[in-house]
Design a protein around this motif. Structure first.
Motif, PDB file in Angstrom:
ATOM      1  N   ASP A 176     -27.367  12.520   0.179  1.00 18.55           N
ATOM      2  CA  ASP A 176     -26.117  11.765   0.109  1.00 18.55           C
ATOM      3  C   ASP A 176     -25.542  11.889  -1.298  1.00 18.55           C
ATOM      4  O   ASP A 176     -26.078  11.308  -2.249  1.00 18.55           O
ATOM      5  N   VAL A 177     -24.453  12.649  -1.424  1.00 21.23           N
ATOM      6  CA  VAL A 177     -23.808  12.876  -2.721  1.00 21.23           C
ATOM      7  C   VAL A 177     -22.326  12.572  -2.577  1.00 21.23           C
ATOM      8  O   VAL A 177     -21.700  12.968  -1.587  1.00 21.23           O
ATOM      9  N   PHE A 178     -21.763  11.859  -3.530  1.00 20.78           N
ATOM     10  CA  PHE A 178     -20.331  11.541  -3.470  1.00 20.78           C
ATOM     11  C   PHE A 178     -19.481  12.784  -3.735  1.00 20.78           C
ATOM     12  O   PHE A 178     -19.847  13.648  -4.532  1.00 20.78           O
ATOM     13  N   THR A 179     -18.330  12.843  -3.070  1.00 18.08           N
ATOM     14  CA  THR A 179     -17.490  14.045  -3.108  1.00 18.08           C
ATOM     15  C   THR A 179     -16.984  14.396  -4.500  1.00 18.08           C
ATOM     16  O   THR A 179     -16.622  15.552  -4.743  1.00 18.08           O
ATOM     17  N   THR A 180     -16.910  13.426  -5.413  1.00 17.27           N
ATOM     18  CA  THR A 180     -16.399  13.728  -6.757  1.00 17.27           C
ATOM     19  C   THR A 180     -17.505  13.745  -7.804  1.00 17.27           C
ATOM     20  O   THR A 180     -17.225  13.698  -9.000  1.00 17.27           O
ATOM     21  N   ASP A 181     -18.752  13.831  -7.376  1.00 20.17           N
ATOM     22  CA  ASP A 181     -19.870  13.977  -8.309  1.00 20.17           C
ATOM     23  C   ASP A 181     -19.782  15.365  -8.945  1.00 20.17           C
ATOM     24  O   ASP A 181     -19.858  16.378  -8.245  1.00 20.17           O
TER      25      ASP A 181
ATOM     26  N   LEU B  64       0.856  -1.179   0.000  1.00 20.49           N
ATOM     27  CA  LEU B  64       0.000   0.000   0.000  1.00 20.49           C
ATOM     28  C   LEU B  64       0.895   1.233   0.000  1.00 20.49           C
ATOM     29  O   LEU B  64       1.695   1.419   0.908  1.00 20.49           O
ATOM     30  N   LEU B  65       0.762   2.070  -1.023  1.00 17.25           N
ATOM     31  CA  LEU B  65       1.573   3.282  -1.081  1.00 17.25           C
ATOM     32  C   LEU B  65       0.846   4.437  -0.389  1.00 17.25           C
ATOM     33  O   LEU B  65      -0.182   4.237   0.252  1.00 17.25           O
ATOM     34  N   ASN B  66       1.381   5.636  -0.502  1.00 18.51           N
ATOM     35  CA  ASN B  66       0.811   6.778   0.208  1.00 18.51           C
ATOM     36  C   ASN B  66      -0.570   7.137  -0.327  1.00 18.51           C
ATOM     37  O   ASN B  66      -0.778   7.208  -1.540  1.00 18.51           O
ATOM     38  N   SER B  67      -1.493   7.399   0.582  1.00 15.46           N
ATOM     39  CA  SER B  67      -2.835   7.833   0.184  1.00 15.46           C
ATOM     40  C   SER B  67      -2.821   9.296  -0.228  1.00 15.46           C
ATOM     41  O   SER B  67      -2.095  10.110   0.338  1.00 15.46           O
ATOM     42  N   ALA B  68      -3.654   9.612  -1.209  1.00 18.17           N
ATOM     43  CA  ALA B  68      -3.878  11.007  -1.588  1.00 18.17           C
ATOM     44  C   ALA B  68      -4.893  11.630  -0.639  1.00 18.17           C
ATOM     45  O   ALA B  68      -5.679  10.932   0.010  1.00 18.17           O
ATOM     46  N   ALA B  69      -4.909  12.953  -0.582  1.00 18.80           N
ATOM     47  CA  ALA B  69      -5.970  13.643   0.155  1.00 18.80           C
ATOM     48  C   ALA B  69      -7.312  13.464  -0.545  1.00 18.80           C
ATOM     49  O   ALA B  69      -8.363  13.513   0.096  1.00 18.80           O
ATOM     50  N   ALA B  70      -7.264  13.204  -1.856  1.00 15.59           N
ATOM     51  CA  ALA B  70      -8.487  13.040  -2.644  1.00 15.59           C
ATOM     52  C   ALA B  70      -9.303  11.860  -2.149  1.00 15.59           C
ATOM     53  O   ALA B  70      -8.774  10.766  -1.933  1.00 15.59           O
ATOM     54  N   GLU B  71     -10.602  12.082  -1.990  1.00 16.67           N
ATOM     55  CA  GLU B  71     -11.509  11.019  -1.581  1.00 16.67           C
ATOM     56  C   GLU B  71     -12.756  11.026  -2.460  1.00 16.67           C
ATOM     57  O   GLU B  71     -13.250  12.078  -2.851  1.00 16.67           O
ATOM     58  N   ASP B  72     -13.256   9.840  -2.737  1.00 18.87           N
ATOM     59  CA  ASP B  72     -14.554   9.681  -3.378  1.00 18.87           C
ATOM     60  C   ASP B  72     -15.433   8.971  -2.358  1.00 18.87           C
ATOM     61  O   ASP B  72     -15.451   7.754  -2.269  1.00 18.87           O
ATOM     62  N   LYS B  73     -16.133   9.750  -1.556  1.00 20.15           N
ATOM     63  CA  LYS B  73     -16.886   9.178  -0.441  1.00 20.15           C
ATOM     64  C   LYS B  73     -18.243   9.861  -0.300  1.00 20.15           C
ATOM     65  O   LYS B  73     -18.483  10.925  -0.865  1.00 20.15           O
ATOM     66  N   ASP B  74     -19.112   9.241   0.481  1.00 21.03           N
ATOM     67  CA  ASP B  74     -20.411   9.829   0.783  1.00 21.03           C
ATOM     68  C   ASP B  74     -20.239  11.141   1.539  1.00 21.03           C
ATOM     69  O   ASP B  74     -19.325  11.279   2.361  1.00 21.03           O
ATOM     70  N   THR B  75     -21.131  12.073   1.258  1.00 18.51           N
ATOM     71  CA  THR B  75     -21.225  13.280   2.077  1.00 18.51           C
ATOM     72  C   THR B  75     -22.697  13.626   2.240  1.00 18.51           C
ATOM     73  O   THR B  75     -23.521  13.293   1.377  1.00 18.51           O
TER      74      THR B  75
ATOM     75  N   PRO C 284     -16.433  15.681  10.676  1.00 11.75           N
ATOM     76  CA  PRO C 284     -15.255  15.588  11.553  1.00 11.75           C
ATOM     77  C   PRO C 284     -15.178  14.313  12.384  1.00 11.75           C
ATOM     78  O   PRO C 284     -14.108  13.946  12.855  1.00 11.75           O
ATOM     79  N   LYS C 285     -16.298  13.621  12.562  1.00 12.69           N
ATOM     80  CA  LYS C 285     -16.287  12.401  13.367  1.00 12.69           C
ATOM     81  C   LYS C 285     -16.207  11.132  12.520  1.00 12.69           C
ATOM     82  O   LYS C 285     -16.360  10.019  13.029  1.00 12.69           O
ATOM     83  N   ASN C 286     -15.975  11.317  11.215  1.00 13.44           N
ATOM     84  CA  ASN C 286     -15.773  10.184  10.297  1.00 13.44           C
ATOM     85  C   ASN C 286     -16.920   9.182  10.326  1.00 13.44           C
ATOM     86  O   ASN C 286     -16.717   7.970  10.337  1.00 13.44           O
ATOM     87  N   LEU C 287     -18.154   9.689  10.321  1.00 14.00           N
ATOM     88  CA  LEU C 287     -19.295   8.783  10.188  1.00 14.00           C
ATOM     89  C   LEU C 287     -19.200   8.030   8.863  1.00 14.00           C
ATOM     90  O   LEU C 287     -19.429   6.825   8.808  1.00 14.00           O
ATOM     91  N   PHE C 288     -18.872   8.764   7.813  1.00 10.76           N
ATOM     92  CA  PHE C 288     -18.564   8.118   6.537  1.00 10.76           C
ATOM     93  C   PHE C 288     -17.071   7.817   6.541  1.00 10.76           C
ATOM     94  O   PHE C 288     -16.246   8.731   6.573  1.00 10.76           O
ATOM     95  N   GLY C 289     -16.700   6.558   6.526  1.00 10.44           N
ATOM     96  CA  GLY C 289     -15.291   6.180   6.613  1.00 10.44           C
ATOM     97  C   GLY C 289     -14.462   6.706   5.459  1.00 10.44           C
ATOM     98  O   GLY C 289     -14.975   7.056   4.390  1.00 10.44           O
TER      99      GLY C 289
ATOM    100  N   GLN D  11     -29.827   6.871  -1.785  1.00  9.69           N
ATOM    101  CA  GLN D  11     -30.175   5.560  -2.319  1.00  9.69           C
ATOM    102  C   GLN D  11     -31.239   4.904  -1.442  1.00  9.69           C
ATOM    103  O   GLN D  11     -31.362   5.239  -0.252  1.00  9.69           O
ATOM    104  N   PRO D  12     -32.006   3.954  -1.978  1.00 12.61           N
ATOM    105  CA  PRO D  12     -33.076   3.329  -1.193  1.00 12.61           C
ATOM    106  C   PRO D  12     -32.611   2.742   0.141  1.00 12.61           C
ATOM    107  O   PRO D  12     -33.349   2.745   1.117  1.00 12.61           O
ATOM    108  N   GLU D  13     -31.357   2.255   0.160  1.00 11.10           N
ATOM    109  CA  GLU D  13     -30.846   1.623   1.385  1.00 11.10           C
ATOM    110  C   GLU D  13     -30.207   2.632   2.345  1.00 11.10           C
ATOM    111  O   GLU D  13     -29.736   2.256   3.424  1.00 11.10           O
ATOM    112  N   PHE D  14     -30.190   3.907   1.979  1.00 15.33           N
ATOM    113  CA  PHE D  14     -29.496   4.910   2.787  1.00 15.33           C
ATOM    114  C   PHE D  14     -30.071   4.999   4.197  1.00 15.33           C
ATOM    115  O   PHE D  14     -29.334   5.078   5.184  1.00 15.33           O
ATOM    116  N   LYS D  15     -31.393   4.969   4.324  1.00 13.47           N
ATOM    117  CA  LYS D  15     -32.021   5.081   5.642  1.00 13.47           C
ATOM    118  C   LYS D  15     -31.637   3.914   6.544  1.00 13.47           C
ATOM    119  O   LYS D  15     -31.228   4.109   7.698  1.00 13.47           O
TER     120      LYS D  15
END
Length: 292
Positions: free
Chosen positions: A207-212, A123-134, A226-231, A165-169
């Motif tokens: 719920d929208v992904f950060t790179t949408d 595993l190499l260095n992670s970028a600051a870039a994330e594609d995650k839920d927000t 700030p509490k990393n609910l979305f990993g 998404q339907p499963e979000f709730k």
């Protein structure tokens, strides 16, 4: 006349040299050559192309095998040494390797991955870039209620309808309550139209992904978590260790050091909205960031 000892040593040396030559010629990845794979969606193809362009600029010979398929297929090929490099998302990879892991921050996710990955994969260095839920709101809503973080929704959630998404709730309702003390008036399944639903007021938060790219085109505001609910879902190169020399690893780490979410979002707008060629977008980014 040469002694038997000298002749024997010479024979051993010659055999070793022949063995090394044969090994080198039969291994297409020996030396300064790599094979880069990607998943079958535009962002991952773009990231793989960035890796490819940066490595080629350093004289590495690259074979591109993009748009292969799912993580299950890709990881198997990397593990077998059929691929040298993959652009991964650290949280997604950890969930695949250890579905029960509770690691959420970038550091914790990478520490867990370091333990779960086989010794042949690095595993190499992670970028600051994330594609995650927000959780995302419109600029108007953010300004009206001074919203910057998910925590700011705590006194307001009972007034808001949230989309996803339907499963979000079922996946997130209790987490929002437990982590941020946020409850919502209504949960509406909006699927892939969530960003548009936020813009037209059908929902107030979604719920929208950060790179949408619609975050940019529709003027939306992702709220901080700030509490990393979305990993964590940092873009992270993984390599088949024996086929990646220091030039390869140093170059990929240099890419990670330059790649942030805003930059990836801008590139995804070029690819998904403007319909620019991912290879050309990657080339321009590599050059602009001094990696060419």
């Amino acid at each position: 006349m040469l002694s038997a000892r000298v002749l024997t040593a010479a024979a051993v040396a010659a055999a070793a040299a022949l063995s090394m030559t044969a090994c080198s010629s039969s291994d297409p990845l020996s030396g300064n050559k790599v094979v880069i794979g990607s998943a079958n969606f535009p962002e991952n193809v773009l990231l793989a192309s960035i890796y490819s362009q940066a490595l080629q600029a350093k004289g590495v010979k690259v074979t591109e095998k993009f748009d292969i398929g799912s993580r299950e297929v890709l990881y198997g090929q990397l593990k077998d040494g059929k691929l040298t490099i993959l652009p991964e998302y650290n949280g997604g990879l950890l969930s695949y390797l250890d579905p029960k892991s509770t690691a959420a921050s970038s550091a914790d996710v990478n520490a867990a991955l370091a333990k779960d990955l086989p010794s042949s994969i690095e595993l190499l260095n992670s970028a600051a870039a994330e594609d995650k839920d927000t959780l995302t709101v419109s600029q108007e809503t953010a300004a009206k209620y001074n919203l910057k973080s998910i925590a700011d929704l705590a006194p307001l959630g009972a007034q808001f309808t949230v989309g996803g998404q339907p499963e979000f709730k079922s996946r997130r309702e209790q987490q929002f309550q437990d982590v941020y003390g946020v409850g919502f008036k209504e949960w509406k399944p909006t699927a892939d139209t969530t960003a548009n639903a936020i813009k037209d007021g059908t929902v107030q938060v979604g719920d929208v992904f950060t790179t949408d790219p619609r975050i940019t085109s529709l003027g939306l505001v992702p709220l901080a978590d700030p509490k990393n609910l979305f990993g964590a879902q940092n873009v992270t190169p993984v390599v088949y260790k024996s086929q990646a020399n220091s030039t390869v690893t140093d170059t990929l780490n240099a890419v990670s050091a330059k790649l942030d979410t805003a930059g990836l979002l801008a590139m995804m707008k070029q690819v998904s909205v403007d319909k620019d060629d991912p290879s050309q977008v990657a080339k321009e980014w590599v050059k602009a960031n001094g990696l060419a």
